[in-house]
Motif scaffolding. Sequence first.
Motif, PDB file in Angstrom:
ATOM      1  N   GLU A  95      -1.335  18.269  20.363  1.00 58.39           N
ATOM      2  CA  GLU A  95      -0.870  17.219  21.286  1.00 58.39           C
ATOM      3  C   GLU A  95      -0.464  15.930  20.564  1.00 58.39           C
ATOM      4  O   GLU A  95       0.122  15.037  21.157  1.00 58.39           O
ATOM      5  N   PHE A  96      -0.750  15.864  19.264  1.00 56.23           N
ATOM      6  CA  PHE A  96      -0.312  14.695  18.483  1.00 56.23           C
ATOM      7  C   PHE A  96       1.043  14.938  17.824  1.00 56.23           C
ATOM      8  O   PHE A  96       1.444  14.194  16.928  1.00 56.23           O
ATOM      9  N   GLY A  97       1.715  16.012  18.239  1.00 56.83           N
ATOM     10  CA  GLY A  97       2.996  16.302  17.607  1.00 56.83           C
ATOM     11  C   GLY A  97       2.785  17.134  16.354  1.00 56.83           C
ATOM     12  O   GLY A  97       1.778  17.844  16.235  1.00 56.83           O
ATOM     13  N   ASP A  98       3.722  17.034  15.417  1.00 53.48           N
ATOM     14  CA  ASP A  98       3.627  17.842  14.197  1.00 53.48           C
ATOM     15  C   ASP A  98       3.054  17.058  13.018  1.00 53.48           C
ATOM     16  O   ASP A  98       2.340  17.583  12.179  1.00 53.48           O
ATOM     17  N   TYR A  99       3.412  15.784  12.969  1.00 57.61           N
ATOM     18  CA  TYR A  99       2.922  14.925  11.882  1.00 57.61           C
ATOM     19  C   TYR A  99       2.485  13.597  12.487  1.00 57.61           C
ATOM     20  O   TYR A  99       2.889  13.241  13.601  1.00 57.61           O
ATOM     21  N   GLN A 100       1.686  12.874  11.731  1.00 55.44           N
ATOM     22  CA  GLN A 100       1.251  11.555  12.197  1.00 55.44           C
ATOM     23  C   GLN A 100       1.416  10.522  11.102  1.00 55.44           C
ATOM     24  O   GLN A 100       1.266  10.837   9.914  1.00 55.44           O
ATOM     25  N   PHE A 101       1.704   9.307  11.553  1.00 54.98           N
ATOM     26  CA  PHE A 101       1.777   8.201  10.601  1.00 54.98           C
ATOM     27  C   PHE A 101       0.819   7.120  11.085  1.00 54.98           C
ATOM     28  O   PHE A 101       0.935   6.646  12.222  1.00 54.98           O
ATOM     29  N   ASN A 102      -0.135   6.780  10.239  1.00 49.63           N
ATOM     30  CA  ASN A 102      -1.080   5.747  10.681  1.00 49.63           C
ATOM     31  C   ASN A 102      -0.938   4.461   9.864  1.00 49.63           C
ATOM     32  O   ASN A 102      -1.857   3.668   9.779  1.00 49.63           O
ATOM     33  N   GLY A 103       0.243   4.287   9.305  1.00 48.81           N
ATOM     34  CA  GLY A 103       0.496   3.114   8.472  1.00 48.81           C
ATOM     35  C   GLY A 103       0.352   1.795   9.212  1.00 48.81           C
ATOM     36  O   GLY A 103      -0.071   0.794   8.624  1.00 48.81           O
ATOM     37  N   ASN A 159      -0.913  -7.124  15.551  1.00 51.26           N
ATOM     38  CA  ASN A 159      -1.518  -6.033  16.300  1.00 51.26           C
ATOM     39  C   ASN A 159      -0.895  -4.703  15.869  1.00 51.26           C
ATOM     40  O   ASN A 159       0.328  -4.576  15.839  1.00 51.26           O
ATOM     41  N   PRO A 160      -1.714  -3.696  15.521  1.00 52.20           N
ATOM     42  CA  PRO A 160      -1.159  -2.449  14.990  1.00 52.20           C
ATOM     43  C   PRO A 160      -0.218  -1.734  15.964  1.00 52.20           C
ATOM     44  O   PRO A 160       0.777  -1.131  15.551  1.00 52.20           O
ATOM     45  N   ARG A 161      -0.549  -1.809  17.230  1.00 50.39           N
ATOM     46  CA  ARG A 161       0.315  -1.141  18.219  1.00 50.39           C
ATOM     47  C   ARG A 161       1.708  -1.748  18.234  1.00 50.39           C
ATOM     48  O   ARG A 161       2.724  -1.057  18.315  1.00 50.39           O
ATOM     49  N   GLU A 162       1.717  -3.073  18.125  1.00 47.47           N
ATOM     50  CA  GLU A 162       3.016  -3.779  18.086  1.00 47.47           C
ATOM     51  C   GLU A 162       3.821  -3.360  16.864  1.00 47.47           C
ATOM     52  O   GLU A 162       5.025  -3.122  16.946  1.00 47.47           O
ATOM     53  N   ILE A 163       3.127  -3.281  15.742  1.00 45.64           N
ATOM     54  CA  ILE A 163       3.820  -2.868  14.510  1.00 45.64           C
ATOM     55  C   ILE A 163       4.398  -1.475  14.700  1.00 45.64           C
ATOM     56  O   ILE A 163       5.553  -1.198  14.372  1.00 45.64           O
ATOM     57  N   ALA A 164       3.560  -0.571  15.243  1.00 50.13           N
ATOM     58  CA  ALA A 164       4.001   0.815  15.436  1.00 50.13           C
ATOM     59  C   ALA A 164       5.238   0.860  16.332  1.00 50.13           C
ATOM     60  O   ALA A 164       6.206   1.576  16.057  1.00 50.13           O
ATOM     61  N   LEU A 165       5.200   0.073  17.415  1.00 56.30           N
ATOM     62  CA  LEU A 165       6.350   0.052  18.330  1.00 56.30           C
ATOM     63  C   LEU A 165       7.595  -0.450  17.607  1.00 56.30           C
ATOM     64  O   LEU A 165       8.707   0.055  17.804  1.00 56.30           O
ATOM     65  N   ASP A 166       7.363  -1.421  16.755  1.00 61.80           N
ATOM     66  CA  ASP A 166       8.441  -1.975  15.957  1.00 61.80           C
ATOM     67  C   ASP A 166       9.039  -0.905  15.024  1.00 61.80           C
ATOM     68  O   ASP A 166      10.250  -0.754  14.914  1.00 61.80           O
ATOM     69  N   ILE A 167       8.150  -0.163  14.400  1.00 64.92           N
ATOM     70  CA  ILE A 167       8.620   0.858  13.445  1.00 64.92           C
ATOM     71  C   ILE A 167       9.427   1.949  14.151  1.00 64.92           C
ATOM     72  O   ILE A 167      10.510   2.322  13.698  1.00 64.92           O
ATOM     73  N   ILE A 168       8.900   2.426  15.296  1.00 61.87           N
ATOM     74  CA  ILE A 168       9.600   3.570  15.896  1.00 61.87           C
ATOM     75  C   ILE A 168      11.002   3.216  16.393  1.00 61.87           C
ATOM     76  O   ILE A 168      11.862   4.076  16.465  1.00 61.87           O
ATOM     77  N   GLU A 169      11.193   1.937  16.672  1.00 61.14           N
ATOM     78  CA  GLU A 169      12.549   1.478  17.013  1.00 61.14           C
ATOM     79  C   GLU A 169      13.541   1.858  15.920  1.00 61.14           C
ATOM     80  O   GLU A 169      14.721   2.078  16.171  1.00 61.14           O
ATOM     81  N   GLU A 184       0.842  -1.208   0.000  1.00 61.72           N
ATOM     82  CA  GLU A 184       0.000   0.000   0.000  1.00 61.72           C
ATOM     83  C   GLU A 184       0.870   1.247   0.000  1.00 61.72           C
ATOM     84  O   GLU A 184       2.006   1.228   0.443  1.00 61.72           O
ATOM     85  N   ASP A 185       0.250   2.296  -0.482  1.00 62.82           N
ATOM     86  CA  ASP A 185       0.931   3.582  -0.491  1.00 62.82           C
ATOM     87  C   ASP A 185       0.611   4.280   0.830  1.00 62.82           C
ATOM     88  O   ASP A 185      -0.436   4.889   0.975  1.00 62.82           O
ATOM     89  N   ILE A 186       1.484   4.137   1.799  1.00 63.92           N
ATOM     90  CA  ILE A 186       1.163   4.782   3.078  1.00 63.92           C
ATOM     91  C   ILE A 186       2.137   5.910   3.370  1.00 63.92           C
ATOM     92  O   ILE A 186       3.350   5.759   3.268  1.00 63.92           O
ATOM     93  N   THR A 187       1.559   7.045   3.707  1.00 68.51           N
ATOM     94  CA  THR A 187       2.384   8.232   3.913  1.00 68.51           C
ATOM     95  C   THR A 187       1.953   8.969   5.174  1.00 68.51           C
ATOM     96  O   THR A 187       0.874   8.721   5.715  1.00 68.51           O
ATOM     97  N   ILE A 188       2.809   9.874   5.622  1.00 73.61           N
ATOM     98  CA  ILE A 188       2.484  10.642   6.825  1.00 73.61           C
ATOM     99  C   ILE A 188       1.492  11.755   6.485  1.00 73.61           C
ATOM    100  O   ILE A 188       1.337  12.130   5.332  1.00 73.61           O
ATOM    101  N   SER A 189       0.845  12.271   7.521  1.00 72.70           N
ATOM    102  CA  SER A 189      -0.045  13.417   7.304  1.00 72.70           C
ATOM    103  C   SER A 189       0.183  14.440   8.417  1.00 72.70           C
ATOM    104  O   SER A 189       0.821  14.134   9.428  1.00 72.70           O
ATOM    105  N   ALA A 238      -4.375   3.381  19.246  1.00 74.09           N
ATOM    106  CA  ALA A 238      -4.375   2.006  18.767  1.00 74.09           C
ATOM    107  C   ALA A 238      -3.153   1.664  17.912  1.00 74.09           C
ATOM    108  O   ALA A 238      -2.964   0.513  17.539  1.00 74.09           O
ATOM    109  N   GLY A 239      -2.349   2.676  17.587  1.00 76.69           N
ATOM    110  CA  GLY A 239      -1.176   2.374  16.759  1.00 76.69           C
ATOM    111  C   GLY A 239      -0.747   3.530  15.884  1.00 76.69           C
ATOM    112  O   GLY A 239      -0.110   3.336  14.850  1.00 76.69           O
ATOM    113  N   PHE A 240      -1.125   4.738  16.301  1.00 76.71           N
ATOM    114  CA  PHE A 240      -0.654   5.913  15.562  1.00 76.71           C
ATOM    115  C   PHE A 240       0.776   6.225  15.974  1.00 76.71           C
ATOM    116  O   PHE A 240       1.154   5.974  17.108  1.00 76.71           O
TER     117      PHE A 240
END
Length: 567
Positions: A35-43, A54-64, A24-29, A80-82
């Motif tokens: 309070e959500f910072g400057d940009y968000q990624f919901n990929g 689980n999306p939260r797990e994926i997100a934690l994985d990505i930010i590493e 998929e074409d997933i990009t930041i917005s 839930a995983g933003f």
Amino acid sequence: MKIKSKLNQIIKSALDSANIETKEDITISDATKPEFGDYQFNGAMKLAKSLKRNPREIALDIIEHIDTTTLISKVEVAGAGFINISIDNGWLSKELTKIIDDSRVGVGIVEDKKRIVIDYSSPNMAKEMHVGHLRSTIIGDTVATLFEFLGHTVIRQNHIGDWGTQFGMLIAYLEELGEENKRQNLQNLEQFYRDAKVRFDESPEFADRAREYVVKIQQGDAHCLKLWREFIDISLGHCEEVYSKLGVKLRKEDVRAESFYNPMLPKVIDTLREKGLLVESNGAKCVFLDSDTPLIVQKSDGGYLYATTDLAGLEFRAKELKADRISYVVDVRQSEHFRQIFAIAKRADMVPSDVKLEHIAFGTMMDRSGKPFKTRDGGTVKLIELLDEAILRAKETIKDRDSYSNSEDLDRVAEVIGIGAIKYADLSINRESNYIFSWDKMLSFDGNTALYIQYAYARISSILRRYNRELNGNIAIGDELEHRLALMILKFEDTLLKASENGYPHIITSYLYDLVTLFMKFYENNPILKDNIDTETQISRLLLSKLTANTIKKGLEILGIEVVERI
Ligand code: ARG
């Protein structure tokens, strides 16, 4: 600064290092709240399904794996995983310092330069230019300027309507008037047109001559052509008055009238026939494409239509002008027309398949009661009078504010503000919507108006004037407001790129409005010229103010709106 593409690059590398495959074409917005910072990624949410994780797990994985050594200062998983992303202050100040004296305020030239043909204004010569053409002119000029500023090659085309059966009547009438009455009568085209019609209806002899003249112009009769050209020149002169008052960039050389395409029309029919697209129906030649409504390209009497000319125009623009993209800034009511001719031109190979064809459509201008914009007596509004009224009203609005040193000064400022108000009001709503014309709204100091933005510019100019020293130093981001203002200034390029994707000027006005609103908050909370401010902070704030002013000026310039140093 192209922040978004840089961030997307960082995210992509993070996904790669985390061994997460994405189709998929997933990009930041942009973050929707501070309070959500400057940009968000919901990929992570989007990937959860295909990865069966689980999306939260994926997100934690990505930010590493997200690189936080340059432009990102902080990443955080939320909900839930933003992924919330904050931009680094050190990076912001470094980037801003680089562009303090940059005339492009940090906006680069696009890598993928295109040749863009843009058709706008395009009034009909048998009538006075009306508010619909005003919208086309204002929106088209902005989009053209935007394309050009980003580095594309822009070819403006004023596709004026100078052909059709009405011209027989008009030139027959012109001839009847004789030399001495001509000028006088052509002052008011609308009236001239009405008078000619009266003659046409009352005198069968005149009507016959009018019909005869239609044929004669088509056959190239010298006398008729001369009258016709005279009529067009005068009509065009009226339009040019409007262009010059509006300060739009359309020139005489940009006129390529409908009549220009006349010699190419038989070939359009041949091409359509060769491609097997032509169908005869009751003697008329039509093209049936996907829809049930056929497009008529030649009437049973042999006459061609608006659509035939546009097909010839498409081919000319693609093949002779070598356009990669062809944009039409025309009333939304012609959507079906453009949908059909675009599809037919591609199907018939009149336009190569990779050329982008787009209808930059706009809605109707309405009065306050929601009816199409007319004068009190129901006639069409004369554009030149509308513009003069804007200037007059602007003068009323500002005349007591500043001690203008002389009346010339005041006149000049009134013109900038009046014309700015008309343009901005038109550009600041999503162009596809109908737009309600209101003097009070467009000449207000508050809200999303030209005056609000121009006033902020004048305010900053006055701050810099009062400081009146060389500005040397750095930008250091002190607080949240400065952080947001700094980031906003750097978002200018992303904004322009977004606006140019599909030609939406309101993306630029919204940006300018947000920028100014943010600046006002910053200015309220972070004093600049007070005595107790240390020099470094003062310089930093002055530089932020200056950059804000530079961005406003450039943004308005793209909208065709000027700034003044004092209001
Ligand atoms: N003259 C037309 C009108 O007033 C607009 C022309 C727009 N351009 C075009 N290529 N069809 O409705």
